[in-house]
Design a protein around this motif. Structure first.
Motif, mmCIF file in Angstrom:
data_model
loop_
_atom_site.group_PDB
_atom_site.id
_atom_site.type_symbol
_atom_site.label_atom_id
_atom_site.label_comp_id
_atom_site.label_asym_id
_atom_site.label_seq_id
_atom_site.Cartn_x
_atom_site.Cartn_y
_atom_site.Cartn_z
ATOM 1 N N ASN A 33 30.529 4.564 3.317
ATOM 2 C CA ASN A 33 30.854 5.985 3.450
ATOM 3 C C ASN A 33 32.362 6.212 3.414
ATOM 4 O O ASN A 33 32.855 7.141 2.759
ATOM 5 C CB ASN A 33 30.294 6.538 4.762
ATOM 6 C CG ASN A 33 28.785 6.474 4.837
ATOM 7 O OD1 ASN A 33 28.098 6.398 3.814
ATOM 8 N ND2 ASN A 33 28.254 6.488 6.052
ATOM 9 N N VAL A 34 33.111 5.381 4.140
ATOM 10 C CA VAL A 34 34.566 5.512 4.160
ATOM 11 C C VAL A 34 35.141 5.283 2.760
ATOM 12 O O VAL A 34 36.003 6.030 2.297
ATOM 13 C CB VAL A 34 35.196 4.532 5.180
ATOM 14 C CG1 VAL A 34 36.720 4.559 5.078
ATOM 15 C CG2 VAL A 34 34.758 4.887 6.600
ATOM 16 N N ALA A 35 34.636 4.257 2.067
ATOM 17 C CA ALA A 35 35.110 3.967 0.713
ATOM 18 C C ALA A 35 34.819 5.124 -0.232
ATOM 19 O O ALA A 35 35.647 5.468 -1.087
ATOM 20 C CB ALA A 35 34.467 2.675 0.200
ATOM 21 N N TYR A 36 33.640 5.712 -0.103
ATOM 22 C CA TYR A 36 33.281 6.864 -0.953
ATOM 23 C C TYR A 36 34.308 7.984 -0.802
ATOM 24 O O TYR A 36 34.842 8.485 -1.791
ATOM 25 C CB TYR A 36 31.889 7.376 -0.577
ATOM 26 C CG TYR A 36 31.547 8.720 -1.194
ATOM 27 C CD1 TYR A 36 31.159 8.811 -2.525
ATOM 28 C CD2 TYR A 36 31.627 9.896 -0.449
ATOM 29 C CE1 TYR A 36 30.861 10.044 -3.098
ATOM 30 C CE2 TYR A 36 31.334 11.130 -1.012
ATOM 31 C CZ TYR A 36 30.943 11.190 -2.340
ATOM 32 O OH TYR A 36 30.657 12.421 -2.901
ATOM 33 N N HIS A 37 34.584 8.369 0.425
ATOM 34 C CA HIS A 37 35.499 9.488 0.658
ATOM 35 C C HIS A 37 36.934 9.143 0.262
ATOM 36 O O HIS A 37 37.654 9.994 -0.286
ATOM 37 C CB HIS A 37 35.429 9.932 2.117
ATOM 38 C CG HIS A 37 34.138 10.595 2.476
ATOM 39 N ND1 HIS A 37 33.765 11.816 1.985
ATOM 40 C CD2 HIS A 37 33.119 10.187 3.279
ATOM 41 C CE1 HIS A 37 32.584 12.155 2.464
ATOM 42 N NE2 HIS A 37 32.173 11.178 3.259
ATOM 43 N N LEU A 38 37.367 7.920 0.519
ATOM 44 C CA LEU A 38 38.725 7.543 0.130
ATOM 45 C C LEU A 38 38.902 7.635 -1.385
ATOM 46 O O LEU A 38 39.929 8.107 -1.872
ATOM 47 C CB LEU A 38 39.037 6.131 0.622
ATOM 48 C CG LEU A 38 39.323 6.005 2.120
ATOM 49 C CD1 LEU A 38 39.352 4.545 2.539
ATOM 50 C CD2 LEU A 38 40.642 6.683 2.485
#
Length: 316
Positions: A33-38
């Protein structure tokens, strides 16, 4: 004057999985999830993880590629299955998880590609859940020794955590994000005074583990950023929105915070940084799932609409 760094490379380490929601299955796992948003926010971020050699694993890799998440460092496991999690949402929109153990991401191997990627990345985000098995935990510790800026996302999912491993992971961190309940658990482990308030507890943890920055989230009450260098504690209240589910809201908060924090290398504007983190988190909370589709104009419009009429944040 702030100096903005334009080219930033990040890494996220840990679990990738399918969340089986009442509305169907969706890509999940806090690091994913963090990678997606970054990546959505313009920071090229790869994910180090492992999927099974099965239909779920193939679909997960394809799903990442479709969402702009680089998959070069996603390993494929011949023996262990791709992770799935049963997600339950009650009438109060509280979320509980049934997490299978062991699965492919419990066996993340240390590769030469991972080592090179960490050495060249500006930051590494890692979660405590990924340390539940010795194999991935050992790999993570080796990568932390090489990382330039280390971001610990505390994610205590009973029974998949241990005091010794969590405290060990704290010792590597430059920035830590945790919620109020997790702060209480860590304070209890460290035998900190029960009468101390949250700010005093955070200060003692930062001193003990030489942590520069801590974010404590409080759900609908917002979040507080603590900085060791300046001695500032800054509270930003959450936006009031119609909640659809809270899945991934903390992950989007962390990604938005990092997207500002890593760009502004000197004299960061904490008001701007926390405000943007609260904005994206609120947008995700009023959406379905952890990784809704959006672009810059969507978030700018959302922020403008919800900023009108809100009170100012508090700093001390």
């Amino acid at each position: 004057m702030r100096r903005e760094k334009l080219t930033i490379r990040g890494l996220c380490f840990g679990e990738v999985l399918w969340d089986n929601l009442p509305t169907g299955k969706k890509l999940g796992g806090a690091p994913l999830n963090v990678a997606y948003h970054l990546n959505k926010l313009g920071l090229e971020t790869q994910i180090i993880s492992r999927v099974g050699k099965d239909n779920g694993g193939g679909e997960l890799i394809t799903g990442c590629e479709e969402r702009g998440i680089p998959t070069k460092l996603l390993q494929v496991d011949e023996e262990h299955a791709t992770s799935t999690v049963e997600v339950h949402v009650d009438e109060q929109l509280e979320v509980t998880y049934e997490i299978v153990f062991p699965v492919a991401w419990d066996y993340i191997q240390l590769t030469e590609d991972d080592i090179i990627a960490v050495q060249h990345a500006d930051f590494l985000v890692y979660g405590s859940l990924s340390s539940r098995h010795e194999v991935s935990y050992r790999t993570l510790r080796e990568l932390l020794k090489l990382a330039n800026y280390k971001v610990l996302d505390v994610n205590l999912r009973a029974p998949f955590y241990s005091q010794s491993r969590l405290l060990d992971l704290l010792s590597y961190a430059d920035l830590v994000k945790m919620n109020k309940e997790e702060l209480g658990i860590i304070a209890q482990w460290l035998d900190l005074p029960k009468e101390d308030n949250d700010g005093q507890l955070v200060e003692q943890i930062m001193q003990r583990y030489a942590i520069d920055e801590v974010i404590v989230t409080y759900g609908a009450a917002g979040a507080i950023y603590h900085a060791k260098r300046t001695g500032v504690s800054y509270h930003f209240a959450a936006y009031q929105v119609d909640v659809k589910d809270t899945i991934g809201s903390g992950d989007s908060f962390l990604a938005a915070f990092l997207s500002k924090r890593m760009r502004n290398q000197v004299d960061i504007s904490i008001e701007e940084t926390m405000g943007f983190a609260a904005t994206l988190s609120a947008f995700v909370t009023q959406s379905t799932g952890a990784c809704p589709s959006y672009d810059a104009s969507t978030i700018n419009r959302f922020e403008w609409i919800h900023y009108l009429g809100r009170g100012e944040a508090n700093s001390s």
